[in-house]
Scaffold this motif. Structure first.
Motif, PDB file in Angstrom:
ATOM      1  N   LYS A   1      28.424  -2.430 -25.103  1.00  0.00           N
ATOM      2  CA  LYS A   1      29.368  -2.283 -24.081  1.00  0.00           C
ATOM      3  C   LYS A   1      28.763  -1.148 -23.194  1.00  0.00           C
ATOM      4  O   LYS A   1      28.265  -0.148 -23.437  1.00  0.00           O
TER       5      LYS A   1
ATOM      6  N   CYS B   1      37.858  -1.338 -27.848  1.00  0.00           N
ATOM      7  CA  CYS B   1      37.244  -2.833 -28.011  1.00  0.00           C
ATOM      8  C   CYS B   1      38.284  -3.819 -29.149  1.00  0.00           C
ATOM      9  O   CYS B   1      38.469  -4.888 -28.852  1.00  0.00           O
TER      10      CYS B   1
ATOM     11  N   ARG C   1      40.947  -5.018 -27.460  1.00  0.00           N
ATOM     12  CA  ARG C   1      40.676  -5.530 -26.272  1.00  0.00           C
ATOM     13  C   ARG C   1      41.357  -4.843 -25.038  1.00  0.00           C
ATOM     14  O   ARG C   1      41.495  -5.216 -24.007  1.00  0.00           O
TER      15      ARG C   1
ATOM     16  N   THR D   1      36.742  -4.728 -22.950  1.00  0.00           N
ATOM     17  CA  THR D   1      35.967  -5.896 -23.250  1.00  0.00           C
ATOM     18  C   THR D   1      34.502  -5.419 -23.331  1.00  0.00           C
ATOM     19  O   THR D   1      33.909  -4.427 -22.867  1.00  0.00           O
TER      20      THR D   1
ATOM     21  N   SER E   1      30.560  -6.031 -23.647  1.00  0.00           N
ATOM     22  CA  SER E   1      29.491  -6.600 -22.696  1.00  0.00           C
ATOM     23  C   SER E   1      28.544  -7.858 -23.172  1.00  0.00           C
ATOM     24  O   SER E   1      28.253  -8.790 -22.641  1.00  0.00           O
TER      25      SER E   1
ATOM     26  N   HIS F   1      35.505 -12.087 -27.896  1.00  0.00           N
ATOM     27  CA  HIS F   1      34.287 -12.246 -26.843  1.00  0.00           C
ATOM     28  C   HIS F   1      34.295 -13.769 -26.207  1.00  0.00           C
ATOM     29  O   HIS F   1      34.041 -13.772 -25.308  1.00  0.00           O
ATOM     30  N   ASP F   2      35.500 -14.514 -26.791  1.00  0.00           N
ATOM     31  CA  ASP F   2      35.985 -15.708 -26.206  1.00  0.00           C
ATOM     32  C   ASP F   2      36.962 -15.427 -25.131  1.00  0.00           C
ATOM     33  O   ASP F   2      37.997 -14.926 -25.512  1.00  0.00           O
ATOM     34  N   LYS F   3      36.738 -15.778 -23.924  1.00  0.00           N
ATOM     35  CA  LYS F   3      37.381 -15.309 -22.660  1.00  0.00           C
ATOM     36  C   LYS F   3      38.933 -16.159 -22.781  1.00  0.00           C
ATOM     37  O   LYS F   3      39.907 -15.813 -21.853  1.00  0.00           O
ATOM     38  N   LYS F   4      38.895 -17.106 -23.311  1.00  0.00           N
ATOM     39  CA  LYS F   4      40.000 -18.061 -23.406  1.00  0.00           C
ATOM     40  C   LYS F   4      41.091 -17.796 -24.357  1.00  0.00           C
ATOM     41  O   LYS F   4      42.303 -18.215 -24.306  1.00  0.00           O
TER      42      LYS F   4
ATOM     43  N   ILE G   1      45.758 -13.258 -25.028  1.00  0.00           N
ATOM     44  CA  ILE G   1      45.534 -11.793 -25.389  1.00  0.00           C
ATOM     45  C   ILE G   1      46.599 -11.220 -25.765  1.00  0.00           C
ATOM     46  O   ILE G   1      46.903 -10.350 -26.442  1.00  0.00           O
TER      47      ILE G   1
END
Ligand code: ADP
Ligand code: MG
Length: 240
Positions: free
Chosen positions: A9, A46, A49, A52, A54, A66-69, A72
């Motif tokens: 990060k 983290c 979240r 986020t 790096s 780590h999956d943006k989809k 949340i």
């Protein structure tokens, strides 16, 4: 329950977390210690979240963060967090502080949420404060409200970031007692604290951080008998 795989990060060019590998099982109580600025809060944040990562992989309760989809908000329901400053709504009564999220996020009826809130207030020993405002409570009582608020979401994991650091010494014990009970009941907990007596007694595992890295990871018994790392030894000798 929680797995960091080669997590990094950075804030700009500043590496806050470096190559973090850490696995936390369901029901485990892990205490993170280390000097100020070593990345403890960032690591904790983290996990739900608030920060986020790096690079690397971070899987929490089966969700790859780590999956943006990912959804949340759905994910965060399962993770309670308690901060140093209790972050209660000052204009709401204790009971309403606790029922807010269960009603809004989980869709409980007001009656159900109230029943649930009262049962958690009872568990943290302040059922009689339900109709008080936060400002009418001591710091220790406010922090216990914050814990009850977290528990009312029935989370899978509870995170604590220096939950007793803002308290007067005589109130630290009452908050640690609540946390100790939770630990014994099998809650998965990740706790940043400088309370070494508590860590020794309640933690399954100690993680020692310095400069954004995990320098040492050991059972509480082993760590407090004799840390392997010189920097951990130095850190402990300054505290105790
Ligand atoms: P700790 O909780 O161990 O005291 P933190 O995780 O809060 O450490 O911070 C680790 C390092 O990251 C510190 O040097 C801090 O100044 C830096 N840091 C934290 N948050 C930010 C931010 N939002 N932007 C830039 N640097 C930050
Ligand atoms: Mg911190």
């Amino acid at each position: 329950m929680i797995e960091f795989r080669e997590v990094n990060k950075a804030y700009g060019s500043f590496q806050v977390l470096q190559n973090i590998n850490l696995r936390i099982e369901e029901g485990e109580v892990v205490v993170i210690i280390g000097p100020s600025g070593s990345g403890k809060s960032t690591l904790l944040r983290c996990i739900n979240r608030l920060e986020t990562i790096s690079s690397g992989e971070l899987i929490v309760g089966g969700t790859p963060l780590h999956d943006k989809k990912i959804d949340i908000n759905r994910f965060r329901r399962d993770i309670g967090i308690v901060f140093q400053h209790f972050n209660l709504y000052p204009h709401k009564k204790v009971i309403d502080n606790i029922t807010l999220a269960p009603v809004k996020v989980l869709g409980l009826s007001k009656t159900e949420a109230k029943e649930r809130a009262l049962s958690y207030l009872k568990r943290v020993g302040i059922a009689d404060k339900a109709d008080s405002y936060p400002s009418q409570l001591s710091g220790g009582q406010q922090q216990r409200v914050a814990i009850a608020r977290g528990l009312a979401m029935k989370p899978k994991i509870m995170l604590f970031d220096e939950p007793t650091s803002a308290l007067d010494p005589e109130m630290i014990g009452e908050v640690l007692d609540v946390m100790r009970d939770l630990a014994h009941e099998g809650m998965t907990m990740v706790i940043v604290t400088h309370e070494m007596g508590f860590a020794r007694e309640a933690a399954d595992r100690i993680v020692f951080m310095d400069n954004g890295q995990i320098l040492e990871e050991a059972t509480a018994a082993d760590f407090f008998r004799e840390p392997r790392e010189e920097r951990a030894r130095l850190f402990l000798s300054r505290l105790i």
